[in-house]
Write an enzyme that holds these catalytic residues in place. Structure first.
Site, PDB file in Angstrom:
ATOM      1  N   VAL A  32      -4.068-102.407  21.362  1.00 19.71           N
ATOM      2  CA  VAL A  32      -4.772-101.194  21.794  1.00 19.71           C
ATOM      3  C   VAL A  32      -4.072 -99.944  21.261  1.00 19.71           C
ATOM      4  O   VAL A  32      -4.515 -98.835  21.524  1.00 19.71           O
ATOM      5  CB  VAL A  32      -4.913-101.155  23.337  1.00 19.71           C
ATOM      6  CG1 VAL A  32      -5.760-102.323  23.814  1.00 19.71           C
ATOM      7  CG2 VAL A  32      -3.551-101.171  24.029  1.00 19.71           C
ATOM      8  N   ASP A  33      -2.966-100.125  20.532  1.00 19.79           N
ATOM      9  CA  ASP A  33      -2.300 -98.965  19.914  1.00 19.79           C
ATOM     10  C   ASP A  33      -3.108 -98.502  18.698  1.00 19.79           C
ATOM     11  O   ASP A  33      -4.107 -99.127  18.326  1.00 19.79           O
ATOM     12  CB  ASP A  33      -0.834 -99.302  19.550  1.00 19.79           C
ATOM     13  CG  ASP A  33      -0.723-100.365  18.464  1.00 19.79           C
ATOM     14  OD1 ASP A  33      -1.356-100.212  17.391  1.00 19.79           O
ATOM     15  OD2 ASP A  33       0.028-101.351  18.656  1.00 19.79           O
ATOM     16  N   HIS A  54      -9.625-105.718  22.082  1.00 23.58           N
ATOM     17  CA  HIS A  54      -9.234-105.437  23.466  1.00 23.58           C
ATOM     18  C   HIS A  54      -9.280-103.943  23.784  1.00 23.58           C
ATOM     19  O   HIS A  54      -8.696-103.514  24.772  1.00 23.58           O
ATOM     20  CB  HIS A  54      -7.846-106.021  23.756  1.00 23.58           C
ATOM     21  CG  HIS A  54      -7.838-107.525  23.812  1.00 23.58           C
ATOM     22  ND1 HIS A  54      -6.680-108.271  23.760  1.00 23.58           N
ATOM     23  CD2 HIS A  54      -8.851-108.423  23.914  1.00 23.58           C
ATOM     24  CE1 HIS A  54      -6.983-109.557  23.828  1.00 23.58           C
ATOM     25  NE2 HIS A  54      -8.296-109.687  23.910  1.00 23.58           N
ATOM     26  N   CYS A  69     -21.785 -86.830  31.017  1.00 20.51           N
ATOM     27  CA  CYS A  69     -22.693 -86.805  32.182  1.00 20.51           C
ATOM     28  C   CYS A  69     -22.069 -86.160  33.414  1.00 20.51           C
ATOM     29  O   CYS A  69     -22.731 -86.048  34.450  1.00 20.51           O
ATOM     30  CB  CYS A  69     -23.154 -88.221  32.519  1.00 20.51           C
ATOM     31  SG  CYS A  69     -21.890 -89.227  33.339  1.00 20.51           S
ATOM     32  N   THR A  82       1.015-112.937  17.398  1.00 22.25           N
ATOM     33  CA  THR A  82       0.328-113.149  18.683  1.00 22.25           C
ATOM     34  C   THR A  82       0.754-114.490  19.258  1.00 22.25           C
ATOM     35  O   THR A  82       0.935-115.461  18.513  1.00 22.25           O
ATOM     36  CB  THR A  82      -1.211-113.035  18.532  1.00 22.25           C
ATOM     37  OG1 THR A  82      -1.819-113.355  19.792  1.00 22.25           O
ATOM     38  CG2 THR A  82      -1.778-113.928  17.451  1.00 22.25           C
ATOM     39  N   ALA A 142       7.378-109.771  11.207  1.00 21.52           N
ATOM     40  CA  ALA A 142       6.186-109.343  10.468  1.00 21.52           C
ATOM     41  C   ALA A 142       6.518-108.258   9.447  1.00 21.52           C
ATOM     42  O   ALA A 142       5.938-108.240   8.350  1.00 21.52           O
ATOM     43  CB  ALA A 142       5.132-108.842  11.450  1.00 21.52           C
TER      44      ALA A 142
HETATM   45  C1  BJW Z   1       6.613-111.168  16.470  1.00 23.34           C
HETATM   46  C2  BJW Z   1       7.511-110.134  16.355  1.00 23.34           C
HETATM   47  C3  BJW Z   1       7.745-109.673  15.074  1.00 23.34           C
HETATM   48  C4  BJW Z   1       7.409-110.572  18.422  1.00 23.34           C
HETATM   49  N1  BJW Z   1       7.089-110.213  14.046  1.00 23.34           N
HETATM   50  N2  BJW Z   1       5.981-111.692  15.445  1.00 23.34           N
HETATM   51  C5  BJW Z   1      -7.900-120.374  31.406  1.00 23.34           C
HETATM   52  C6  BJW Z   1      -8.035-120.958  30.154  1.00 23.34           C
HETATM   53  C7  BJW Z   1      -8.537-120.245  29.081  1.00 23.34           C
HETATM   54  C8  BJW Z   1      -8.922-118.950  29.243  1.00 23.34           C
HETATM   55  C9  BJW Z   1      -8.795-118.352  30.474  1.00 23.34           C
HETATM   56  C10 BJW Z   1      -8.290-119.071  31.546  1.00 23.34           C
HETATM   57  N3  BJW Z   1      -8.255-118.244  32.623  1.00 23.34           N
HETATM   58  C11 BJW Z   1      -8.721-117.031  32.242  1.00 23.34           C
HETATM   59  C12 BJW Z   1      -9.049-117.088  30.950  1.00 23.34           C
HETATM   60  C13 BJW Z   1      -9.595-115.969  30.120  1.00 23.34           C
HETATM   61  C14 BJW Z   1      -8.536-114.917  29.870  1.00 23.34           C
HETATM   62  C15 BJW Z   1      -7.274-115.578  29.332  1.00 23.34           C
HETATM   63  O1  BJW Z   1      -7.168-115.909  28.169  1.00 23.34           O
HETATM   64  N4  BJW Z   1      -6.258-115.750  30.171  1.00 23.34           N
HETATM   65  C16 BJW Z   1      -5.046-116.450  29.734  1.00 23.34           C
HETATM   66  C17 BJW Z   1      -3.831-115.636  30.156  1.00 23.34           C
HETATM   67  C18 BJW Z   1      -5.085-117.842  30.281  1.00 23.34           C
HETATM   68  N5  BJW Z   1      -9.107-114.028  28.889  1.00 23.34           N
HETATM   69  C19 BJW Z   1      -9.872-113.003  29.249  1.00 23.34           C
HETATM   70  O2  BJW Z   1     -10.077-112.715  30.418  1.00 23.34           O
HETATM   71  C20 BJW Z   1     -10.527-112.240  28.124  1.00 23.34           C
HETATM   72  N6  BJW Z   1     -11.913-112.169  28.349  1.00 23.34           N
HETATM   73  C21 BJW Z   1     -12.679-113.272  28.332  1.00 23.34           C
HETATM   74  O3  BJW Z   1     -12.231-114.390  28.145  1.00 23.34           O
HETATM   75  O4  BJW Z   1     -14.024-113.007  28.508  1.00 23.34           O
HETATM   76  C22 BJW Z   1     -14.924-114.122  28.598  1.00 23.34           C
HETATM   77  C23 BJW Z   1     -15.486-114.562  27.288  1.00 23.34           C
HETATM   78  C24 BJW Z   1     -15.057-114.108  26.084  1.00 23.34           C
HETATM   79  C25 BJW Z   1     -15.607-114.546  24.880  1.00 23.34           C
HETATM   80  C26 BJW Z   1     -16.589-115.458  24.899  1.00 23.34           C
HETATM   81  C27 BJW Z   1     -17.052-115.917  26.117  1.00 23.34           C
HETATM   82  C28 BJW Z   1     -16.507-115.473  27.304  1.00 23.34           C
HETATM   83  C29 BJW Z   1     -10.005-110.797  28.114  1.00 23.34           C
HETATM   84  C30 BJW Z   1      -8.571-110.754  27.722  1.00 23.34           C
HETATM   85  C31 BJW Z   1      -8.031-109.338  27.891  1.00 23.34           C
HETATM   86  C32 BJW Z   1      -6.579-109.255  27.491  1.00 23.34           C
HETATM   87  N7  BJW Z   1      -6.056-108.039  27.917  1.00 23.34           N
HETATM   88  C33 BJW Z   1      -4.658-107.729  27.597  1.00 23.34           C
HETATM   89  C34 BJW Z   1      -4.234-106.432  28.322  1.00 23.34           C
HETATM   90  C35 BJW Z   1      -5.173-105.302  28.073  1.00 23.34           C
HETATM   91  C36 BJW Z   1      -4.748-104.459  26.904  1.00 23.34           C
HETATM   92  C37 BJW Z   1      -3.499-103.642  27.208  1.00 23.34           C
HETATM   93  O5  BJW Z   1      -3.336-103.116  28.295  1.00 23.34           O
HETATM   94  O6  BJW Z   1      -2.676-103.534  26.278  1.00 23.34           O
HETATM   95  O7  BJW Z   1      -4.501-107.675  26.173  1.00 23.34           O
HETATM   96  S1  BJW Z   1      -3.494-109.000  28.100  1.00 23.34           S
HETATM   97  C38 BJW Z   1      -2.433-108.807  26.719  1.00 23.34           C
HETATM   98  O8  BJW Z   1      -2.414-110.084  26.037  1.00 23.34           O
HETATM   99  C39 BJW Z   1      -3.107-107.793  25.782  1.00 23.34           C
HETATM  100  C40 BJW Z   1      -2.939-108.484  24.447  1.00 23.34           C
HETATM  101  O9  BJW Z   1      -3.909-108.002  23.535  1.00 23.34           O
HETATM  102  C41 BJW Z   1      -3.101-109.937  24.797  1.00 23.34           C
HETATM  103  C42 BJW Z   1      -2.505-110.862  23.763  1.00 23.34           C
HETATM  104  O10 BJW Z   1      -1.126-110.715  23.703  1.00 23.34           O
HETATM  105  P1  BJW Z   1      -0.375-110.874  22.301  1.00 23.34           P
HETATM  106  O11 BJW Z   1      -0.827-109.817  21.399  1.00 23.34           O
HETATM  107  O12 BJW Z   1      -0.478-112.260  21.836  1.00 23.34           O
HETATM  108  O13 BJW Z   1       1.122-110.494  22.733  1.00 23.34           O
HETATM  109  P2  BJW Z   1       2.265-111.480  23.316  1.00 23.34           P
HETATM  110  O14 BJW Z   1       3.306-110.613  23.913  1.00 23.34           O
HETATM  111  O15 BJW Z   1       1.700-112.536  24.162  1.00 23.34           O
HETATM  112  O16 BJW Z   1       2.841-112.197  22.022  1.00 23.34           O
HETATM  113  C43 BJW Z   1       3.573-111.488  21.043  1.00 23.34           C
HETATM  114  C44 BJW Z   1       3.916-112.474  19.927  1.00 23.34           C
HETATM  115  O17 BJW Z   1       4.512-111.749  18.872  1.00 23.34           O
HETATM  116  C45 BJW Z   1       4.889-113.561  20.344  1.00 23.34           C
HETATM  117  O18 BJW Z   1       4.371-114.833  19.914  1.00 23.34           O
HETATM  118  C46 BJW Z   1       6.167-113.243  19.579  1.00 23.34           C
HETATM  119  O19 BJW Z   1       6.872-114.403  19.163  1.00 23.34           O
HETATM  120  C47 BJW Z   1       5.645-112.482  18.410  1.00 23.34           C
HETATM  121  N8  BJW Z   1       6.546-111.478  17.854  1.00 23.34           N
HETATM  122  N9  BJW Z   1       8.019-109.844  17.636  1.00 23.34           N
HETATM  123  C48 BJW Z   1       6.223-111.255  14.300  1.00 23.34           C
HETATM  124  N10 BJW Z   1       8.642-108.681  14.873  1.00 23.34           N
END
Ligand code: BJW
Length: 230
Positions: free
Chosen positions: A90-91, A106, A136, A173, A215
């Site tokens: 979101v940045d 996201h 609005c 990710t 990265a």
């Molecule tokens: C490096 C590095 C370097 C570090 N170089 N690498 C059970 C099973 C399956 C799914 C679900 C479930 N229960 C619920 C769900 C759905 C849920 C979900 O997935 N939950 C899980 C936690 C289980 N998902 C949702 O609710 C989503 N919506 C949805 O599913 O709607 C229904 C639907 C969709 C599509 C079709 C049909 C139906 C919505 C998800 C919203 C996520 N929101 C967030 C926060 C909001 C944004 C904010 O405030 O910033 O988004 S959560 C947070 O996680 C954020 C991120 O975008 C997201 C992903 O995180 P990311 O980017 O992977 O970060 P990290 O910290 O996890 O990983 C960083 C990685 O970088 C690591 O691997 C490091 O090793 C690496 N790294 N330094 C390279 N220098």
């Protein structure tokens, strides 16, 4: 012509100084997602949620795109086929690096959305509770962020690009949040897939190739390789 889809997560912005979510020191190690990143949390305590997003929006002024963001902008400019960058971040670092063919699935810290009329507004300042919507006047603005349980943005466009992809690259990710974590399983059988991460993600076994390291170093090298064949 090769159709390329790149997925990025918080790891690509880590070297710019933004915390990831799940690494040691990550946001979800310090805060509970259910208190800050759900519609229920916003309904329960809007001041807390707005304050958290205000702080993160303000932090963007202190950080700059790093070599990985810049390399992906170059890749988009020079890639001969279709290119789509899908970011969970979101940045605003991809946009500031020059990426244009991009979906922020996201949402974006620098946008707000009116829950009354649906209008989306660019927003660089803090968002005090009950600020009237510029369209609005209803006091119903919220961050234009996809919280848990909400539908990520532009999914039909993302699914279409994945269906047609020849190459999929996932960078920084953890592979724990769906639907993004499932993208690698949605590719056509012939597509090549590459993961770039400091450690193997939760879905690493779905990729053809893993490149382990930061990265900021590995992405510029990968881009050079993809564009120049070496
Ligand atoms: C490096 C590095 C370097 C570090 N170089 N690498 C059970 C099973 C399956 C799914 C679900 C479930 N229960 C619920 C769900 C759905 C849920 C979900 O997935 N939950 C899980 C936690 C289980 N998902 C949702 O609710 C989503 N919506 C949805 O599913 O709607 C229904 C639907 C969709 C599509 C079709 C049909 C139906 C919505 C998800 C919203 C996520 N929101 C967030 C926060 C909001 C944004 C904010 O405030 O910033 O988004 S959560 C947070 O996680 C954020 C991120 O975008 C997201 C992903 O995180 P990311 O980017 O992977 O970060 P990290 O910290 O996890 O990983 C960083 C990685 O970088 C690591 O691997 C490091 O090793 C690496 N790294 N330094 C390279 N220098």
């Amino acid at each position: 012509m090769t159709n390329l889809v790149v997925l990025t997560g918080a790891g690509i912005s880590a070297e710019s100084g933004l915390a990831t979510f799940r690494d040691p020191g990550g946001l979800w190690r310090r805060y509970r997602p259910q208190d800050l990143a759900t519609p229920e949390a916003f309904a329960r305590d809007p001041e807390l949620v707005l304050g958290w997003y205000d702080a993160r929006r303000a932090q963007l002024a202190e950080v700059e795109p790093n070599p990985a963001h810049l390399a992906l902008a170059r890749l988009e400019r020079e890639w001969p086929g279709e290119f789509l960058l899908v970011t969970q971040n979101v940045d605003d670092l991809h946009a500031r690096a020059g990426s244009r063919a991009m979906i922020q699935m996201h949402g974006a810290l620098k946008r707000v959305r009116c829950q009354a009329c649906g209008a989306v507004h660019e927003w660089a300042a803090a968002l005090p509770r009950a600020t009237p919507c510029p369209a609005c006047a209803a006091p119903r603005l919220r961050p234009d962020i996809v919280w848990f349980g909400e539908m990520p943005m532009d999914m039909p466009r993302i699914m279409a690009a994945l269906e047609d992809a020849d190459l999929f690259v996932s960078i920084g990710t953890s592979g724990t949040v769906y639907p993004a974590a499932g993208f690698v399983r949605m590719l056509p059988p012939h597509a090549r897939s590459i993961e770039v991460n400091t450690e193997a993600s939760a879905v690493a076994d779905g990729f053809d190739e893993l490149r382990q390291g930061p990265a900021g170093v590995l992405v510029p090298a990968l881009v050079e390789e993809l564009l120049c064949g070496g």
